[in-house]
Motif scaffolding. Sequence first.
Motif, PDB file in Angstrom:
ATOM      1  N   ASP A 133      20.112 -13.675 153.596  1.00  0.00           N
ATOM      2  CA  ASP A 133      19.076 -13.079 152.754  1.00  0.00           C
ATOM      3  C   ASP A 133      18.788 -14.036 151.608  1.00  0.00           C
ATOM      4  OD1 ASP A 133      17.210 -11.246 151.889  1.00  0.00           O
ATOM      5  OD2 ASP A 133      18.600  -9.561 151.805  1.00  0.00           O
ATOM      6  N   ALA A 134      17.700 -13.822 150.915  1.00  0.00           N
ATOM      7  CA  ALA A 134      17.326 -14.699 149.803  1.00  0.00           C
ATOM      8  C   ALA A 134      16.806 -13.881 148.641  1.00  0.00           C
ATOM      9  CB  ALA A 134      16.261 -15.697 150.253  1.00  0.00           C
ATOM     10  N   GLN A 135      17.150 -14.310 147.442  1.00  0.00           N
ATOM     11  CA  GLN A 135      16.619 -13.690 146.233  1.00  0.00           C
ATOM     12  C   GLN A 135      15.411 -14.491 145.765  1.00  0.00           C
ATOM     13  OE1 GLN A 135      19.664 -13.875 143.268  1.00  0.00           O
ATOM     14  NE2 GLN A 135      21.270 -13.429 144.757  1.00  0.00           N
ATOM     15  N   LEU A 136      14.383 -13.781 145.359  1.00  0.00           N
ATOM     16  CA  LEU A 136      13.207 -14.458 144.807  1.00  0.00           C
ATOM     17  C   LEU A 136      12.421 -13.500 143.927  1.00  0.00           C
ATOM     18  CD1 LEU A 136      11.107 -13.056 146.883  1.00  0.00           C
ATOM     19  CD2 LEU A 136      11.468 -15.079 148.277  1.00  0.00           C
ATOM     20  N   LEU A 137      11.395 -14.026 143.273  1.00  0.00           N
ATOM     21  CA  LEU A 137      10.537 -13.227 142.415  1.00  0.00           C
ATOM     22  C   LEU A 137       9.303 -12.779 143.179  1.00  0.00           C
ATOM     23  CD1 LEU A 137      10.576 -15.318 139.096  1.00  0.00           C
ATOM     24  CD2 LEU A 137      11.982 -13.323 139.672  1.00  0.00           C
ATOM     25  N   VAL A 138       8.830 -11.583 142.858  1.00  0.00           N
ATOM     26  CA  VAL A 138       7.543 -11.116 143.357  1.00  0.00           C
ATOM     27  C   VAL A 138       6.633 -10.842 142.175  1.00  0.00           C
ATOM     28  CG1 VAL A 138       8.377 -10.149 145.531  1.00  0.00           C
ATOM     29  CG2 VAL A 138       8.406  -8.725 143.474  1.00  0.00           C
ATOM     30  N   VAL A 139       5.333 -11.060 142.387  1.00  0.00           N
ATOM     31  CA  VAL A 139       4.312 -10.845 141.367  1.00  0.00           C
ATOM     32  C   VAL A 139       3.118 -10.159 142.023  1.00  0.00           C
ATOM     33  CG1 VAL A 139       5.029 -12.824 139.965  1.00  0.00           C
ATOM     34  CG2 VAL A 139       3.322 -13.139 141.778  1.00  0.00           C
ATOM     35  N   GLN A 140       2.161  -9.740 141.216  1.00  0.00           N
ATOM     36  CA  GLN A 140       0.939  -9.169 141.782  1.00  0.00           C
ATOM     37  C   GLN A 140       0.225 -10.229 142.616  1.00  0.00           C
ATOM     38  OE1 GLN A 140      -0.857  -7.855 138.042  1.00  0.00           O
ATOM     39  NE2 GLN A 140      -0.587  -5.721 138.697  1.00  0.00           N
ATOM     40  N   PRO A 141      -0.392  -9.836 143.728  1.00  0.00           N
ATOM     41  CA  PRO A 141      -1.001 -10.811 144.645  1.00  0.00           C
ATOM     42  C   PRO A 141      -2.016 -11.734 143.996  1.00  0.00           C
ATOM     43  CG  PRO A 141      -0.907  -8.650 145.667  1.00  0.00           C
ATOM     44  CD  PRO A 141      -0.523  -8.461 144.226  1.00  0.00           C
ATOM     45  N   VAL A 204      14.610 -10.733 149.960  1.00  0.00           N
ATOM     46  CA  VAL A 204      13.570 -10.671 150.980  1.00  0.00           C
ATOM     47  C   VAL A 204      13.658  -9.358 151.748  1.00  0.00           C
ATOM     48  CG1 VAL A 204      12.734 -11.703 153.118  1.00  0.00           C
ATOM     49  CG2 VAL A 204      13.398 -13.172 151.205  1.00  0.00           C
ATOM     50  N   SER A 205      14.881  -8.959 152.117  1.00  0.00           N
ATOM     51  CA  SER A 205      15.037  -7.726 152.893  1.00  0.00           C
ATOM     52  C   SER A 205      14.543  -6.509 152.120  1.00  0.00           C
ATOM     53  CB  SER A 205      16.498  -7.540 153.308  1.00  0.00           C
ATOM     54  OG  SER A 205      17.343  -7.439 152.178  1.00  0.00           O
ATOM     55  N   ALA A 206      14.860  -6.436 150.825  1.00  0.00           N
ATOM     56  CA  ALA A 206      14.426  -5.295 150.019  1.00  0.00           C
ATOM     57  C   ALA A 206      12.916  -5.302 149.821  1.00  0.00           C
ATOM     58  CB  ALA A 206      15.142  -5.305 148.674  1.00  0.00           C
ATOM     59  N   ILE A 207      12.339  -6.495 149.698  1.00  0.00           N
ATOM     60  CA  ILE A 207      10.891  -6.602 149.516  1.00  0.00           C
ATOM     61  C   ILE A 207      10.168  -6.145 150.774  1.00  0.00           C
ATOM     62  CG2 ILE A 207       8.991  -8.217 149.141  1.00  0.00           C
ATOM     63  CD1 ILE A 207      11.099  -9.904 147.494  1.00  0.00           C
ATOM     64  N   ARG A 219       3.226 -10.487 145.977  1.00  0.00           N
ATOM     65  CA  ARG A 219       3.323 -11.851 146.503  1.00  0.00           C
ATOM     66  C   ARG A 219       4.687 -12.445 146.166  1.00  0.00           C
ATOM     67  NH1 ARG A 219       1.971 -16.239 143.652  1.00  0.00           N
ATOM     68  NH2 ARG A 219       0.414 -15.117 142.421  1.00  0.00           N
ATOM     69  N   MET A 220       5.356 -12.962 147.198  1.00  0.00           N
ATOM     70  CA  MET A 220       6.664 -13.581 146.997  1.00  0.00           C
ATOM     71  C   MET A 220       6.510 -15.038 146.570  1.00  0.00           C
ATOM     72  SD  MET A 220       9.117 -12.139 150.072  1.00  0.00           S
ATOM     73  CE  MET A 220       7.941 -12.004 151.422  1.00  0.00           C
ATOM     74  N   PHE A 221       7.325 -15.441 145.598  1.00  0.00           N
ATOM     75  CA  PHE A 221       7.384 -16.843 145.221  1.00  0.00           C
ATOM     76  C   PHE A 221       7.918 -17.669 146.392  1.00  0.00           C
ATOM     77  CE2 PHE A 221       7.437 -17.871 140.431  1.00  0.00           C
ATOM     78  CZ  PHE A 221       6.315 -17.084 140.217  1.00  0.00           C
ATOM     79  N   ASP A 222       7.414 -18.886 146.549  1.00  0.00           N
ATOM     80  CA  ASP A 222       7.937 -19.777 147.575  1.00  0.00           C
ATOM     81  C   ASP A 222       9.345 -20.237 147.222  1.00  0.00           C
ATOM     82  OD1 ASP A 222       5.652 -19.643 149.148  1.00  0.00           O
ATOM     83  OD2 ASP A 222       4.697 -21.314 148.083  1.00  0.00           O
ATOM     84  N   GLU A 223       9.582 -20.497 145.958  1.00  0.00           N
ATOM     85  CA  GLU A 223      10.888 -20.993 145.520  1.00  0.00           C
ATOM     86  C   GLU A 223      11.889 -19.848 145.448  1.00  0.00           C
ATOM     87  OE1 GLU A 223      12.820 -23.868 142.044  1.00  0.00           O
ATOM     88  OE2 GLU A 223      10.729 -23.175 141.900  1.00  0.00           O
TER      89      GLU A 223
END
Length: 286
Positions: A133-141, A204-207, A219-223
């Motif tokens: 799994d991966a942790q990342l930031l999400v923002v408004q599209p 990613v799984s939770a998103i 929208r998921m950050f690429d990094e």
Amino acid sequence: MKRLILSGICLTTAILSACSSGISQSQSERVETSVTAEDVATEASKTIVVGTVGSGEPYTLIDDDGNWTGIEAELWKEVNERTGYNIEVKRAGDLASLLGELDSGRIDVAANCMAITAKRLESYVASDPIYGDAQLLVVQPDSSYYTYEDLRGKTIGVAAGQASQTSVEEMAPEYDWEVVTYEDSSAGFQDCDLGRIDAFASTVSAIVKMEKAQGIELRMFDEKLFGNNVGWWFAPTDEGIRLRDELNPVIAEMHEDGTLSEIVSNWMYGEDMTKLAGDTWLTADR
């Protein structure tokens, strides 16, 4: 989507005495896989007490009727079928309580789709990876945020107790982030969708789960903030290490024959996250 409910499972509490599996009531409040010719290779085999929070799909859910579903439920059904071990499942209120059950010896293994992290490895023994799994930031599209620098001075939400909280709090001084902590990830996703916070940190799984369940598009950050493998946890004792060593070949077999890929993909809405297991960026330093 596949939704397998393990047959013959019931929650052995007083309020569920009408459960049809025929398992007698106990004071341990366990969900127990009943011994049947269909599900168990041998009644004479050893019993493994598996602890889980059981609070939500796609990971692990025990409903009010005692039905166990999710990734962990299907994994342990496979263990039962492949080894003949009898599987008893004991519920815990939260992750802290789950690890407390492991510390006390009331369960043999903690199974809650938990990240394999350096912090946990200081106190417990982990299985080989089941998936990644991966942790990342999400923002408004439609936001203008694409990099951490774009979010300088902004508000970042995190879920209390999740590994992504550690990542964000460590990065906050560098980017002057204001960190907002949520007890529940759903509230954090909603606030991000409504613009009350600028970004939310999750896995990613939770998103993927959130997008399907709540109909929210972010929208998921690429990094990636951080990546980790997911596995089972055991006490750092001779018995715990022995059980880990007995179960690792079962995990390997399920990787090799595609069973893990099928289970994880079915519950992760088509995302085969077993392909991430063991990736170079999945280092256990959180």
